[in-house]
Design a protein around this motif. Sequence first.
Motif, mmCIF file in Angstrom:
data_model
loop_
_atom_site.group_PDB
_atom_site.id
_atom_site.type_symbol
_atom_site.label_atom_id
_atom_site.label_comp_id
_atom_site.label_asym_id
_atom_site.label_seq_id
_atom_site.Cartn_x
_atom_site.Cartn_y
_atom_site.Cartn_z
ATOM 1 N N MET A 166 -9.700 -9.592 -25.756
ATOM 2 C CA MET A 166 -9.950 -9.974 -24.433
ATOM 3 C C MET A 166 -9.367 -8.747 -23.539
ATOM 4 S SD MET A 166 -6.801 -12.721 -24.059
ATOM 5 C CE MET A 166 -7.050 -13.001 -22.177
ATOM 6 N N SER A 167 -9.964 -8.814 -22.210
ATOM 7 C CA SER A 167 -9.686 -7.726 -21.492
ATOM 8 C C SER A 167 -8.263 -7.716 -20.715
ATOM 9 C CB SER A 167 -10.800 -7.646 -20.374
ATOM 10 O OG SER A 167 -12.051 -7.403 -21.054
ATOM 11 N N MET A 168 -7.917 -9.061 -20.880
ATOM 12 C CA MET A 168 -6.495 -9.085 -20.109
ATOM 13 C C MET A 168 -5.288 -9.625 -20.978
ATOM 14 S SD MET A 168 -5.683 -9.989 -16.111
ATOM 15 C CE MET A 168 -5.489 -12.088 -16.558
ATOM 16 N N PRO A 169 -4.931 -9.124 -22.198
ATOM 17 C CA PRO A 169 -4.251 -9.958 -22.926
ATOM 18 C C PRO A 169 -2.760 -10.113 -22.229
ATOM 19 C CG PRO A 169 -4.286 -7.377 -23.334
ATOM 20 C CD PRO A 169 -5.095 -7.804 -22.582
ATOM 21 N N GLN A 170 -2.402 -9.542 -21.286
ATOM 22 C CA GLN A 170 -1.315 -9.782 -20.529
ATOM 23 C C GLN A 170 -1.238 -11.414 -19.966
ATOM 24 O OE1 GLN A 170 -2.790 -7.099 -20.128
ATOM 25 N NE2 GLN A 170 -1.276 -5.399 -20.424
ATOM 26 N N ALA A 171 -2.296 -11.856 -19.891
ATOM 27 C CA ALA A 171 -2.066 -13.351 -19.622
ATOM 28 C C ALA A 171 -1.686 -14.323 -20.831
ATOM 29 C CB ALA A 171 -3.584 -13.998 -19.284
ATOM 30 N N VAL A 172 -1.840 -13.876 -21.956
ATOM 31 C CA VAL A 172 -1.462 -14.505 -23.149
ATOM 32 C C VAL A 172 0.211 -14.055 -23.431
ATOM 33 C CG1 VAL A 172 -1.506 -14.873 -25.510
ATOM 34 C CG2 VAL A 172 -3.621 -14.543 -24.427
ATOM 35 N N LEU A 173 0.416 -12.810 -22.942
ATOM 36 C CA LEU A 173 1.692 -12.562 -22.841
ATOM 37 C C LEU A 173 2.605 -13.307 -21.966
ATOM 38 C CD1 LEU A 173 4.082 -10.589 -23.910
ATOM 39 C CD2 LEU A 173 3.374 -9.150 -21.889
ATOM 40 N N GLY A 174 1.931 -13.700 -20.905
ATOM 41 C CA GLY A 174 2.457 -14.408 -19.702
ATOM 42 C C GLY A 174 2.802 -15.777 -19.928
ATOM 43 N N LEU A 175 1.990 -16.325 -20.882
ATOM 44 C CA LEU A 175 2.294 -17.856 -21.486
ATOM 45 C C LEU A 175 3.333 -17.795 -22.525
ATOM 46 C CD1 LEU A 175 -1.495 -18.918 -22.348
ATOM 47 C CD2 LEU A 175 -0.139 -19.484 -20.204
ATOM 48 N N ALA A 176 3.522 -16.686 -23.310
ATOM 49 C CA ALA A 176 4.708 -16.568 -24.179
ATOM 50 C C ALA A 176 6.010 -16.305 -23.434
ATOM 51 C CB ALA A 176 4.546 -15.736 -24.977
ATOM 52 N N PHE A 177 6.033 -15.081 -22.525
ATOM 53 C CA PHE A 177 7.252 -14.768 -22.038
ATOM 54 C C PHE A 177 7.805 -15.637 -20.907
ATOM 55 C CE2 PHE A 177 9.570 -10.499 -22.330
ATOM 56 C CZ PHE A 177 9.291 -10.345 -23.544
ATOM 57 N N SER A 178 7.027 -16.397 -20.348
ATOM 58 C CA SER A 178 7.482 -17.622 -19.500
ATOM 59 C C SER A 178 8.076 -18.772 -19.875
ATOM 60 C CB SER A 178 6.171 -17.764 -18.193
ATOM 61 O OG SER A 178 5.722 -16.503 -17.838
ATOM 62 N N TRP A 179 7.887 -19.157 -21.067
ATOM 63 C CA TRP A 179 8.510 -20.398 -21.658
ATOM 64 C C TRP A 179 9.764 -20.716 -21.044
ATOM 65 C CZ3 TRP A 179 4.307 -22.164 -23.717
ATOM 66 C CH2 TRP A 179 4.286 -23.608 -24.418
ATOM 67 N N GLY A 180 10.679 -19.599 -21.095
ATOM 68 C CA GLY A 180 11.677 -20.183 -20.474
ATOM 69 C C GLY A 180 12.076 -20.927 -19.174
ATOM 70 N N ALA A 181 10.785 -20.953 -18.535
ATOM 71 C CA ALA A 181 10.731 -21.394 -17.154
ATOM 72 C C ALA A 181 10.872 -22.780 -17.332
ATOM 73 C CB ALA A 181 9.831 -20.898 -16.312
ATOM 74 N N LEU A 182 10.459 -23.393 -18.450
ATOM 75 C CA LEU A 182 10.494 -24.719 -18.984
ATOM 76 C C LEU A 182 11.689 -25.311 -19.496
ATOM 77 C CD1 LEU A 182 6.769 -25.010 -20.404
ATOM 78 C CD2 LEU A 182 7.515 -25.571 -18.221
ATOM 79 N N MET A 183 12.311 -24.285 -20.307
ATOM 80 C CA MET A 183 13.351 -24.774 -21.108
ATOM 81 C C MET A 183 14.647 -25.062 -20.395
ATOM 82 S SD MET A 183 12.310 -24.429 -24.143
ATOM 83 C CE MET A 183 13.618 -24.948 -24.895
ATOM 84 N N GLY A 184 14.873 -24.289 -19.368
ATOM 85 C CA GLY A 184 16.369 -24.875 -18.468
ATOM 86 C C GLY A 184 16.347 -26.059 -18.063
ATOM 87 N N TRP A 185 15.041 -26.469 -17.682
ATOM 88 C CA TRP A 185 14.727 -27.756 -17.008
ATOM 89 C C TRP A 185 15.078 -28.886 -18.270
ATOM 90 C CZ3 TRP A 185 14.146 -29.000 -11.866
ATOM 91 C CH2 TRP A 185 13.649 -30.202 -11.622
ATOM 92 N N VAL A 186 14.026 -28.746 -19.081
ATOM 93 C CA VAL A 186 14.216 -29.731 -20.204
ATOM 94 C C VAL A 186 15.559 -29.882 -20.811
ATOM 95 C CG1 VAL A 186 13.126 -28.294 -22.019
ATOM 96 C CG2 VAL A 186 12.575 -30.667 -22.194
ATOM 97 N N ALA A 187 16.114 -28.722 -20.965
ATOM 98 C CA ALA A 187 17.400 -28.575 -21.467
ATOM 99 C C ALA A 187 18.336 -29.595 -20.578
ATOM 100 C CB ALA A 187 17.880 -27.221 -21.776
ATOM 101 N N ALA A 188 18.371 -29.635 -19.517
ATOM 102 C CA ALA A 188 19.083 -30.359 -18.608
ATOM 103 C C ALA A 188 18.645 -31.853 -18.560
ATOM 104 C CB ALA A 188 19.076 -29.841 -17.210
ATOM 105 N N PHE A 189 17.350 -32.156 -18.583
ATOM 106 C CA PHE A 189 16.850 -33.385 -17.866
ATOM 107 C C PHE A 189 16.399 -34.059 -19.363
ATOM 108 C CE2 PHE A 189 16.810 -31.357 -13.597
ATOM 109 C CZ PHE A 189 17.866 -32.116 -13.352
ATOM 110 N N GLY A 190 15.740 -33.401 -20.189
ATOM 111 C CA GLY A 190 15.102 -34.030 -21.350
ATOM 112 C C GLY A 190 13.637 -34.364 -21.116
ATOM 113 N N ASP A 191 13.057 -33.906 -19.979
ATOM 114 C CA ASP A 191 11.566 -34.032 -19.532
ATOM 115 C C ASP A 191 11.281 -32.722 -18.656
ATOM 116 O OD1 ASP A 191 12.537 -34.451 -16.823
ATOM 117 O OD2 ASP A 191 12.235 -36.511 -17.311
ATOM 118 N N LEU A 192 9.894 -33.064 -18.402
ATOM 119 C CA LEU A 192 9.574 -31.805 -17.462
ATOM 120 C C LEU A 192 8.829 -32.594 -16.237
ATOM 121 C CD1 LEU A 192 7.795 -29.453 -20.411
ATOM 122 C CD2 LEU A 192 9.698 -28.896 -18.853
ATOM 123 N N ALA A 193 9.043 -31.754 -15.187
ATOM 124 C CA ALA A 193 8.687 -32.188 -13.846
ATOM 125 C C ALA A 193 8.126 -31.014 -13.131
ATOM 126 C CB ALA A 193 10.006 -32.836 -13.163
#
Length: 315
Positions: free
Chosen positions: A161-188
Amino acid sequence: MAGVTSPDGKVADAVAGHWVDRLAPRALRPYLRLARIDRPIGWWLLLLPCWWSAALAALAGRAAFPDPVHLALFLIGAVAMRGAGSTYNDIADRDLDAQVERTRSRPLPSGQIGTRAAALFLVLQALVGLAVLLQFNRTAILVGMASLLPVAIYPFMKRVMSMPQAVLGLAFSWGALMGWVAAFGDLAAPAWLLYLGTVAWVVGYDTIYAVQDIEDDEIAGIRSSARLFGRGLKPAIGLCYAVSVTAIAIAAALAGAGALGCLGVVLFAFHLGWQVYRLKPGDGRGALTLFRSNRDAGLILFAGLAADAVWRGLS
């Protein structure tokens, strides 16, 4: 092409004078370099979205400060999983890395480490990451496990693919979900918007990083967003950063951020704008400096969000 390396085994884009090159036992240095310990910007960029998310959760939950235990676990996990991801990436890319000047000095293409030893090292680091993940609630564990999919496919995307950075973004950004779900047990909504903004941030800064390799990537047939954007490089990065700031600002507002949190977002935005202004498409060394400066940008944002939570706790 045979791999080449400096006499002391240093990797081309490592931090000058790092303790790995000065103090670590020589037998361990190739493994520490494989895990990118001598290039700490990687684990910082993996860690910061986790800390942002924990700070947002603190604001939304009216906590006096982001959970310090969670912050410490995220730090350990980021170092371990950055190392594991880099090891996996280098195993998959060892032949391509040998064709690019900046990467041919890495431990695998240069022959400092064999593939079997690298695979065993990968397993060890992954086990550390798993031990960290198991400290969280069940939902957070499942969300963390789901991150393995984009991590697993990313090394192969630069071939198709011409922009593999998009897939890297999906992987490297996962922590943006983790802090919230670790605190509340769900995603909002705030967590999902933070994730969207972080993905755009990653695409922007990794495009800056890819400026270093444009010529070698063309020869080796490696695809990147820097090659894709071409003459529109700076406007494209600016657009990525604009999407990032907008999504993160909305996430902060939904989480109840006050003046200090908003100030953090504004200063973060100014830093990203400064990067675009300073970027020179033909300046690889300058691009590396700007890429590394994203640690400071991320810390500014975290400081604003965390300070907001502290201020509310004192009020």
